[in-house]
Design a protein around this motif. Structure first.
Motif, mmCIF file in Angstrom:
data_model
loop_
_atom_site.group_PDB
_atom_site.id
_atom_site.type_symbol
_atom_site.label_atom_id
_atom_site.label_comp_id
_atom_site.label_asym_id
_atom_site.label_seq_id
_atom_site.Cartn_x
_atom_site.Cartn_y
_atom_site.Cartn_z
ATOM 1 N N LEU A 65 0.833 -1.212 0.000
ATOM 2 C CA LEU A 65 0.000 0.000 0.000
ATOM 3 C C LEU A 65 0.869 1.264 0.000
ATOM 4 O O LEU A 65 0.555 2.249 -0.679
ATOM 5 N N TRP A 66 1.955 1.229 0.771
ATOM 6 C CA TRP A 66 2.851 2.390 0.841
ATOM 7 C C TRP A 66 3.383 2.746 -0.546
ATOM 8 O O TRP A 66 3.426 3.924 -0.934
ATOM 9 N N SER A 67 3.750 1.721 -1.318
ATOM 10 C CA SER A 67 4.275 1.991 -2.672
ATOM 11 C C SER A 67 3.198 2.603 -3.571
ATOM 12 O O SER A 67 3.506 3.320 -4.520
ATOM 13 N N LYS A 68 1.933 2.378 -3.240
ATOM 14 C CA LYS A 68 0.840 2.949 -4.056
ATOM 15 C C LYS A 68 0.479 4.375 -3.636
ATOM 16 O O LYS A 68 0.056 5.179 -4.464
ATOM 17 N N VAL A 69 0.618 4.682 -2.322
ATOM 18 C CA VAL A 69 0.103 5.985 -1.852
ATOM 19 C C VAL A 69 1.176 7.037 -1.594
ATOM 20 O O VAL A 69 0.858 8.233 -1.535
ATOM 21 N N LYS A 70 2.441 6.617 -1.472
ATOM 22 C CA LYS A 70 3.470 7.626 -1.139
ATOM 23 C C LYS A 70 3.589 8.629 -2.298
ATOM 24 O O LYS A 70 3.484 8.257 -3.477
ATOM 25 N N GLY A 71 3.777 9.867 -1.931
ATOM 26 C CA GLY A 71 3.893 10.913 -2.950
ATOM 27 C C GLY A 71 2.550 11.381 -3.494
ATOM 28 O O GLY A 71 2.501 12.163 -4.439
ATOM 29 N N SER A 72 1.455 10.867 -2.922
ATOM 30 C CA SER A 72 0.135 11.265 -3.441
ATOM 31 C C SER A 72 -0.605 12.146 -2.428
ATOM 32 O O SER A 72 -1.826 12.208 -2.419
ATOM 33 N N GLY A 73 0.162 12.781 -1.549
ATOM 34 C CA GLY A 73 -0.450 13.669 -0.560
ATOM 35 C C GLY A 73 -1.057 12.927 0.617
ATOM 36 O O GLY A 73 -1.881 13.470 1.347
ATOM 37 N N THR A 74 -0.646 11.671 0.807
ATOM 38 C CA THR A 74 -1.175 10.866 1.915
ATOM 39 C C THR A 74 -0.676 11.390 3.261
ATOM 40 O O THR A 74 0.415 11.971 3.346
ATOM 41 N N SER A 75 -1.465 11.180 4.285
ATOM 42 C CA SER A 75 -1.045 11.584 5.632
ATOM 43 C C SER A 75 -0.102 10.569 6.269
ATOM 44 O O SER A 75 0.521 10.835 7.296
ATOM 45 N N PHE A 76 -0.004 9.369 5.639
ATOM 46 C CA PHE A 76 0.876 8.329 6.191
ATOM 47 C C PHE A 76 2.338 8.670 5.905
ATOM 48 O O PHE A 76 2.691 9.059 4.785
ATOM 49 N N LYS A 77 3.168 8.518 6.916
ATOM 50 C CA LYS A 77 4.598 8.870 6.778
ATOM 51 C C LYS A 77 5.451 7.695 6.306
ATOM 52 O O LYS A 77 6.527 7.886 5.744
ATOM 53 N N ASN A 78 5.006 6.476 6.566
ATOM 54 C CA ASN A 78 5.794 5.281 6.219
ATOM 55 C C ASN A 78 4.901 4.039 6.301
ATOM 56 O O ASN A 78 3.745 4.123 6.753
ATOM 57 N N PRO A 79 5.417 2.863 5.870
ATOM 58 C CA PRO A 79 4.600 1.632 5.907
ATOM 59 C C PRO A 79 4.140 1.276 7.320
ATOM 60 O O PRO A 79 3.033 0.766 7.501
ATOM 61 N N ASN A 80 4.968 1.559 8.326
ATOM 62 C CA ASN A 80 4.579 1.221 9.689
ATOM 63 C C ASN A 80 3.318 1.975 10.098
ATOM 64 O O ASN A 80 2.430 1.418 10.759
ATOM 65 N N ALA A 81 3.212 3.230 9.664
ATOM 66 C CA ALA A 81 2.018 4.027 9.987
ATOM 67 C C ALA A 81 0.773 3.407 9.346
ATOM 68 O O ALA A 81 -0.312 3.403 9.941
#
Length: 604
Positions: A65-81
């Protein structure tokens, strides 16, 4: 067409389905609900696996999921989040005791002891069928065994019969309507030779019936010898095929007689193996071939090549011949007609062919032709209907070569199975005599146990291997009571039955009045492994690998041994709970035996 994996559930259905299917399927539904809350705009399938170290199960979606959402303005900081959010958004459930998040977002899930114990108790009360997995198909054709009329069944047919029967049993247990098909070779050029030989040797064949043919192997060889060495007979035989296929009464009658004699030979094997099949041989599909070829021709798939009619398949150097240069049909034309019938008349969603790996190329080409015709979706779409070739390796002798008798003839299966039973009986008699327990056994019990152990040993020796590998046939190994053999597992099951008997407690009463607790670590390990049964069957069905069930059965017996060694059963304060665990283990072992086509024994 249906989706191969369908996990979306309407809210009103959620309550009724939450307890359905395997533990993994139930956890996957909870994870799916969490994923929708965590990343509502991303389509994603739950990734739930058994965890060997940190918990009971693990959800592994966070990194993907992280590889799909990072850089898209997500509030998640990393996969652990993301992992933390997945854990937090899991719906409250009596299944889960606790969760933790490790490393790059792995969500560790520990199951509730109370829930595991209750699931086992519910199975004891309501039956093992309540643990059937949910498969994404309603109807499947399993095409297996499929010997040739007038030829001896050999060990290759034994493998196809045993593997096909087990797959059928697993799908049937999973509430799939299984059409068990015996696609016998009952049509073709050899019948002209056999019929003409019958007419020549026994002009009064109709009066003496089956006796005219006698031993079909001898009859086949004699007719083949004449065919190869007598040009006049060969010409008559070739004309005989035309007359048979033209429907001439006398030839049809003789053909039926030869088929009947062959069938009675096959039935001797099927009876010993306790295998049920419905015959739909090559002759059954013959009338459908012209219309199927016409459809393929109208779609522009059939081309002329060197006098034959063929379909060119991308990625293959040779084409798929569907009409031979002499105008005759072949395996490919029959198989295409059979597939058309199975899809359109029998409405099967999954058609499974169980043959040796040597036929892989034929099936690859034939499946490709069906996709080109638009009968099957592209495999990458993961949709039904679909076809699968279940290939298997060779049976080898102790010399590492193809298994044969000393005279280089292929082994007769009936004799092979009878020898397994005979050896099993000898060993049983010897052991019972040494233990002075022979007086406790009736002749009928000895006979039935020898059959169950002997035939079961042959089946298990085949099924415990990954089917794609070759395996060495050895009576000594398969009938050993040590290691991963059916005999060892039969002893393990009989021992559990003995523990329950010696307790002098009524288990039927206990399962209604008693309760299971899993306080000791070995009780919990055993309980957890028992409830994995459904997902093991699901995996075996999905990947068409019976050895997965064998591995589970052997591991279960090992876990029970550890539990029994470390947890006193009879006479302990936990006797009721532990007797119920013994009973649950015996029930699951029996169901595994049943899926493998092996008759369990209750005393040995």
């Amino acid at each position: 067409m249906g989706d191969e994996t369908s996990t979306s559930i309407a809210p009103q259905e959620q309550e009724s389905t939450v307890r359905a299917g395997s533990v993994k399927q139930q956890l996957s539904r909870l994870v799916l609900s969490s994923l929708r809350a965590t990343v509502p705009d991303v389509e994603v399938e739950p990734m739930v696996e058994v965890s060997a170290k940190f918990a009971d199960y693990q959800c592994n979606n966070a990194m993907g999921l992280w590889s799909k959402v990072k850089g898209s303005g997500t509030s998640f900081k990393n996969p652990n989040a993301i992992g933390q959010a997945i854990a937090k958004n899991l719906p409250s459930s009596d299944i889960i005791e606790s969760t933790s998040v490790a490393g790059p977002g792995f969500v560790n899930i520990t199951l509730s002891n109370c829930w595991v114990a209750q699931r086992i108790q519910d199975m004891l009360v309501n039956g093992i069928k309540t643990w059937a997995p949910i498969l994404p198909v309603k109807r499947a054709v399993i095409d297996f065994s499929s010997p040739n009329i007038a030829k001896e069944m050999h060990v290759g047919h034994l493998r196809s019969t045993i593997i096909g029967d087990t797959l059928a049993r697993m799908f049937e247990f999973s509430n799939v309507d299984v059409l068990r098909r015996n696609h016998v070779g009952d049509w073709g050029t050899q019948f002209g030779m056999l019929i003409e030989y019958l007419f020549e040797k026994f002009p009064n064949w109709q009066e003496i019936g089956s006796q005219a043919i006698g031993d079909l192997q001898v009859f086949y060889k004699a007719s083949k010898h004449k065919f190869d060495n007598d040009p006049e007979f060969k010409a008559r035989a070739q004309q005989g095929v035309v007359r048979l296929q033209g429907g001439e009464e006398k030839y049809r009658e003789a053909w039926k007689k030869i088929c009947d004699v062959s069938r009675s030979e096959f039935d001797l094997v099927y009876k010993r193996l306790n295998v049920v099949l419905e015959e739909k041989g090559e002759s059954f599909y013959n009338p459908y071939i012209p219309q199927v070829l016409e459809e393929l021709n109208n779609k522009g798939l059939i081309k002329e090549s060197e006098g034959a009619r063929v379909i060119f398949i991308q990625g293959h150097q040779i084409p798929l011949i569907v009409v031979k240069s002499d105008g005759g049909f072949n395996y490919a034309s029959t198989d295409l007609a059979a597939l058309w019938y199975r899809l359109n008349v029998e409405q099967a969603e999954w058609i499974i062919y169980v043959t040796d790996v040597g036929q892989q190329q034929h099936f690859d080409m034939f499946f490709s032709a069906a996709k080109m015709a638009g009968w099957l979706p592209d495999p990458s779409e993961k949709k039904f209907p679909k076809t699968s070739h279940v290939g298997f390796g060779l049976v080898l002798g102790s010399d590492g070569k193809r298994f044969r008798t000393r005279s280089t003839e292929v082994v007769r299966l009936v004799e092979l199975l009878d020898e397994a039973k005979s050896r099993s009986k000898s060993e049983l008699l010897q052991r019972l005599t040494e233990n002075r327990k022979i007086v406790d056994w009736t002749d009928e019990e000895l006979e039935q146990t020898s059959e169950a152990v002997g035939y079961g040993a042959v089946k298990y020796a085949d099924l415990k291997n990954n089917r794609l590998t070759n395996y060495t046939f050895s009576f000594e190994q398969m009938l050993s009571d040590k290691g991963n053999t059916a005999v060892y597992l039969q002893y393990a099951h009989a021992r559990i039955c003995s523990i329950i008997r010696k307790s002098n407690k009524d288990v039927e009463e206990l399962k209604m009045s008693g309760a299971i607790s899993l306080d000791h670590p070995d009780e919990r390990v055993l309980g957890l492994y028992l409830i994995r049964f459904a997902e093991v069957v699901e995996e075996a069905c999905t990947n068409l690998l019976p050895n997965v069930v064998c591995e589970y059965l052997y591991n279960l017996s090992e876990m029970f041994t550890k539990f029994y060694t470390n947890c006193q059963v009879v006479g302990s304060p936990e006797e009721t709970s532990r007797l119920l665990l013994c009973q649950a283990t015996a029930v699951v072992m029996r169901q595994c035996f049943n899926l493998l086509g092996i008759t369990p024994v209750y005393k040995l």
